[in-house]
Design a protein around this motif. Structure first.
Motif, PDB file in Angstrom:
ATOM      1  N   GLY A 134      -1.813   2.732   4.694  1.00 50.47           N
ATOM      2  CA  GLY A 134      -2.475   3.995   4.384  1.00 50.47           C
ATOM      3  C   GLY A 134      -2.095   5.093   5.359  1.00 50.47           C
ATOM      4  N   LEU A 183       2.440   1.745  -3.509  1.00 47.56           N
ATOM      5  CA  LEU A 183       1.424   2.169  -4.479  1.00 47.56           C
ATOM      6  C   LEU A 183       0.952   3.596  -4.202  1.00 47.56           C
ATOM      7  CD1 LEU A 183      -0.731  -1.075  -4.805  1.00 47.56           C
ATOM      8  CD2 LEU A 183       0.860  -0.130  -6.486  1.00 47.56           C
ATOM      9  N   ASP A 184       0.770   3.918  -2.932  1.00 48.52           N
ATOM     10  CA  ASP A 184       0.321   5.257  -2.551  1.00 48.52           C
ATOM     11  C   ASP A 184       1.353   6.311  -2.957  1.00 48.52           C
ATOM     12  OD1 ASP A 184      -1.370   7.205  -1.028  1.00 48.52           O
ATOM     13  OD2 ASP A 184       0.431   7.282   0.229  1.00 48.52           O
ATOM     14  N   ILE A 212      -7.866  11.675  -6.384  1.00 52.20           N
ATOM     15  CA  ILE A 212      -8.960  10.875  -6.933  1.00 52.20           C
ATOM     16  C   ILE A 212     -10.251  11.619  -6.647  1.00 52.20           C
ATOM     17  CG2 ILE A 212     -10.141   8.647  -6.933  1.00 52.20           C
ATOM     18  CD1 ILE A 212      -7.455   7.445  -5.854  1.00 52.20           C
ATOM     19  N   ALA A 236      -8.228   5.355   0.584  1.00 50.69           N
ATOM     20  CA  ALA A 236      -9.055   4.214   0.175  1.00 50.69           C
ATOM     21  C   ALA A 236      -8.641   2.956   0.932  1.00 50.69           C
ATOM     22  CB  ALA A 236      -8.950   4.007  -1.331  1.00 50.69           C
ATOM     23  N   SER A 237      -7.339   2.767   1.127  1.00 55.43           N
ATOM     24  CA  SER A 237      -6.849   1.590   1.857  1.00 55.43           C
ATOM     25  C   SER A 237      -7.292   1.610   3.308  1.00 55.43           C
ATOM     26  CB  SER A 237      -5.320   1.532   1.784  1.00 55.43           C
ATOM     27  OG  SER A 237      -4.903   1.368   0.454  1.00 55.43           O
ATOM     28  N   SER A 259       1.642   6.672  -6.765  1.00 56.18           N
ATOM     29  CA  SER A 259       0.483   7.362  -7.346  1.00 56.18           C
ATOM     30  C   SER A 259       0.517   8.854  -7.016  1.00 56.18           C
ATOM     31  CB  SER A 259      -0.831   6.731  -6.882  1.00 56.18           C
ATOM     32  OG  SER A 259      -1.033   6.923  -5.502  1.00 56.18           O
ATOM     33  N   VAL A 283       0.844  -1.201   0.000  1.00 56.65           N
ATOM     34  CA  VAL A 283       0.000   0.000   0.000  1.00 56.65           C
ATOM     35  C   VAL A 283       0.877   1.248   0.000  1.00 56.65           C
ATOM     36  CG1 VAL A 283      -1.605   1.375   1.404  1.00 56.65           C
ATOM     37  CG2 VAL A 283      -2.025  -1.066   1.049  1.00 56.65           C
ATOM     38  N   ASN A 331      -7.079   9.712  -1.897  1.00 56.99           N
ATOM     39  CA  ASN A 331      -5.905   9.084  -2.496  1.00 56.99           C
ATOM     40  C   ASN A 331      -5.908   7.588  -2.189  1.00 56.99           C
ATOM     41  OD1 ASN A 331      -4.740   8.702   0.143  1.00 56.99           O
ATOM     42  ND2 ASN A 331      -4.095  10.838   0.108  1.00 56.99           N
ATOM     43  N   VAL A 332      -4.881   6.886  -2.650  1.00 56.36           N
ATOM     44  CA  VAL A 332      -4.790   5.436  -2.441  1.00 56.36           C
ATOM     45  C   VAL A 332      -4.726   5.105  -0.949  1.00 56.36           C
ATOM     46  CG1 VAL A 332      -3.319   3.402  -2.830  1.00 56.36           C
ATOM     47  CG2 VAL A 332      -3.756   5.003  -4.709  1.00 56.36           C
TER      48      VAL A 332
END
Length: 163
Positions: free
Chosen positions: A107, A27-28, A132, A145-146, A31, A24, A141-142
């Motif tokens: 996250g 990816l966060d 997002i 969401a996580s 992104s 996570v 953001n990612v």
């Protein structure tokens, strides 16, 4: 005469927590790096329907509440406590709970890194990168969401453990 045996509590699945959190986090941050580089100068990318990518710098707490009133550093300190508590909590003993803990931890760490290093006002005074944009929900953001998905899974894991 043998002593009665008691069932051992399963070990915490910290490997799963760590692997999910690291995934996570990567990816966060990737992104957010993309968002800062691709969406600067007001550039907006329409994706599908109401989904678009639109860069925001959030100095407040969730959903940009409290922007500009200095709550960001306190949220960062709280996030550190949440990461530790969730990672070592009872639900991290079951696979679903470990995944949930990893999602929340990754996250929280992703947003904590933003607060720590994405600002000119000093350590822990930075802004979280949000991009997002559903246009009918606050921009996220990612990491956000996580955290939400992890919290939902954590509740489900808690109910499973109780039954």
């Amino acid at each position: 005469m043998s002593e009665p045996t008691t069932p051992e509590a399963p070990h915490r699945r910290l490997g799963i927590v760590a692997a999910v959190a690291a995934t996570v986090l990567v990816l966060d941050q990737l992104s957010k790096w993309w968002a800062v580089n691709a969406l600067d100068n007001g550039h907006i990318v329409d994706v599908i329907g109401s989904l678009r990518f639109n860069l925001f710098f959030n100095t407040g707490v969730a959903f940009s509440l409290g922007s500009g009133n200095g709550l960001g550093p306190w949220i960062s300190v709280l996030a550190i406590g949440v990461v530790v508590a969730v990672s070592f909590g009872a639900t991290s003993r079951v696979p679903l709970g470990a995944v949930a803990s990893g999602l929340i931890s990754g996250g929280a760490l992703g947003n904590l890194l933003d607060r720590a290093f994405r600002g000119d006002a000093g350590f822990l005074h930075g802004a979280v990168i949000d991009f997002i944009d559903l246009q009918w929900w606050p921009v996220f953001n990612v990491a956000d969401a996580s955290i939400v998905v992890g919290a939902i899974l954590l509740v489900i894991a808690s109910f499973r453990m109780a039954s």
